[in-house]
Design a protein around this motif. Sequence first.
Motif, PDB file in Angstrom:
ATOM      1  N   THR A  63     -10.197   4.335   2.029  1.00  0.00           N
ATOM      2  CA  THR A  63     -10.239   5.532   2.863  1.00  0.00           C
ATOM      3  C   THR A  63     -10.989   5.212   4.150  1.00  0.00           C
ATOM      4  O   THR A  63     -12.128   4.727   4.093  1.00  0.00           O
ATOM      5  CB  THR A  63     -10.930   6.694   2.129  1.00  0.00           C
ATOM      6  N   ARG A  69       0.846  -1.193   0.000  1.00  0.00           N
ATOM      7  CA  ARG A  69       0.000   0.000   0.000  1.00  0.00           C
ATOM      8  C   ARG A  69       0.878   1.238   0.000  1.00  0.00           C
ATOM      9  O   ARG A  69       2.052   1.196   0.396  1.00  0.00           O
ATOM     10  CB  ARG A  69      -0.930   0.012   1.208  1.00  0.00           C
ATOM     11  N   THR A  92      -3.670   3.681  -1.154  1.00  0.00           N
ATOM     12  CA  THR A  92      -3.982   2.895  -2.342  1.00  0.00           C
ATOM     13  C   THR A  92      -3.327   1.530  -2.159  1.00  0.00           C
ATOM     14  O   THR A  92      -2.139   1.454  -1.827  1.00  0.00           O
ATOM     15  CB  THR A  92      -3.467   3.558  -3.617  1.00  0.00           C
ATOM     16  N   THR A 113      -5.593   4.285   5.525  1.00  0.00           N
ATOM     17  CA  THR A 113      -5.953   4.981   4.291  1.00  0.00           C
ATOM     18  C   THR A 113      -4.777   4.994   3.326  1.00  0.00           C
ATOM     19  O   THR A 113      -3.688   5.453   3.673  1.00  0.00           O
ATOM     20  CB  THR A 113      -6.401   6.414   4.598  1.00  0.00           C
ATOM     21  N   GLN A 146      -8.416   2.191  -3.987  1.00  0.00           N
ATOM     22  CA  GLN A 146      -8.295   3.168  -2.910  1.00  0.00           C
ATOM     23  C   GLN A 146      -9.114   2.737  -1.692  1.00  0.00           C
ATOM     24  O   GLN A 146     -10.282   2.358  -1.808  1.00  0.00           O
ATOM     25  CB  GLN A 146      -8.779   4.540  -3.380  1.00  0.00           C
TER      26      GLN A 146
END
Length: 112
Positions: A109, A38, A93, A91, A107
Amino acid sequence: QVQLVESGGGSVHFGGSLNLSCAASGFIFSRYDMSWVRQAPGKDVEYISRISKDGGGLKYAESVKGRFTTTRDNGKNTLYLQMNDLKPEDTATYYCEYATYRGRGTQVTVSS
C-alpha cells in the motif's frame, strides 16, 4: 507440493521502497523462469516482471521499468522484487508465479 510464499509487503509513503521475497519449494527452482504479478482491487492481473532461470534474462512492464528490479538466488530458492520510487498506483497484492502456481500474495500500500 509446489509452495510459493511471498513476504515483505507493507505500507509506505509516495517515493518509498520495499523489497519483496518469494520463497519457493516443491520444484527445482533453478530450472524455471519466474514472474512477479500484481492485482489491485477491481483490476485485472498485471504481469510486472519475468526473470529467466539463470537470472540473465529480464523483462519488465512499462509501468515499473526503471523503478523495480527482479533478482533471484537459486541457492536459496528465493525470488526478489526491489521496488523503489513507489507510487500510489503501485498499491496492489503482489504474487510470485511459476507455471500455473501463485502464492497467497503480499499486500503493498502506497499513500500519497
